[in-house]
Design a protein around this motif. Structure first.
Motif, short mmCIF file in Angstrom:
data_model
loop_
_atom_site.label_atom_id
_atom_site.label_comp_id
_atom_site.label_asym_id
_atom_site.label_seq_id
_atom_site.Cartn_x
_atom_site.Cartn_y
_atom_site.Cartn_z
N ASN A 11 -5.61 -25.82 5.69
CA ASN A 11 -5.51 -27.29 5.71
C ASN A 11 -5.36 -27.85 4.31
N GLN A 12 -6.09 -27.30 3.36
CA GLN A 12 -5.99 -27.75 1.96
C GLN A 12 -4.61 -27.44 1.39
N LEU A 13 -4.06 -26.29 1.76
CA LEU A 13 -2.72 -25.92 1.29
C LEU A 13 -1.66 -26.89 1.82
N GLU A 14 -1.82 -27.31 3.07
CA GLU A 14 -0.84 -28.22 3.67
C GLU A 14 -0.82 -29.56 2.96
N LEU A 15 -1.92 -29.94 2.32
CA LEU A 15 -1.98 -31.21 1.61
C LEU A 15 -1.24 -31.17 0.28
N LEU A 16 -0.98 -29.98 -0.21
CA LEU A 16 -0.30 -29.84 -1.50
C LEU A 16 1.20 -30.03 -1.34
N SER A 17 1.85 -30.35 -2.46
CA SER A 17 3.31 -30.48 -2.44
C SER A 17 3.95 -29.10 -2.31
N PHE A 18 5.24 -29.08 -1.99
CA PHE A 18 5.95 -27.81 -1.85
C PHE A 18 5.93 -27.03 -3.15
N ALA A 19 6.11 -27.70 -4.27
CA ALA A 19 6.12 -27.03 -5.58
C ALA A 19 4.76 -26.38 -5.87
N GLU A 20 3.68 -27.07 -5.51
CA GLU A 20 2.34 -26.51 -5.72
C GLU A 20 2.11 -25.31 -4.81
N GLN A 21 2.56 -25.42 -3.56
CA GLN A 21 2.44 -24.29 -2.64
C GLN A 21 3.22 -23.08 -3.14
N LEU A 22 4.42 -23.33 -3.66
CA LEU A 22 5.25 -22.26 -4.19
C LEU A 22 4.58 -21.60 -5.39
#
Length: 79
Positions: A11-22
């Motif tokens: 859930n915390q990962l989903e809140l991040l932007s795509f660049a942050e997830q990458l």
């Protein structure tokens, strides 16, 4: 990590932007690669252990091993 902790992390990962997830995924990939490299470096090749005494009784030598030293020295031109 429990199932609840994993779900919370997702859930915390989903809140991040795509660049942050990458960025996080690239970091995890580097960690996994380092782990694989360290595991392969720690593996030592299997060395066959020596079995001492395996030729016991297969070779015969005289009681006085140095008996023929003079003759051998003459053969090799040492005397």
């Amino acid at each position: 990590m429990s199932a609840n902790e994993l779900k919370n992390f997702e859930n915390q990962l989903e809140l991040l932007s795509f660049a942050e997830q990458l960025s996080i995924m690239e970091y995890l990939a580097r960690l996994l690669q380092r782990n694989q490299n360290s595991q392969t470096q720690n593996e030592k090749p299997q060395v066959k252990k020596r079995c001492f005494g395996s030729a016991k009784g297969k070779f015969i030598y005289p009681e006085d091993f140095d008996e023929d030293n003079e003759e051998i020295a003459q053969l090799f031109g040492a005397i």
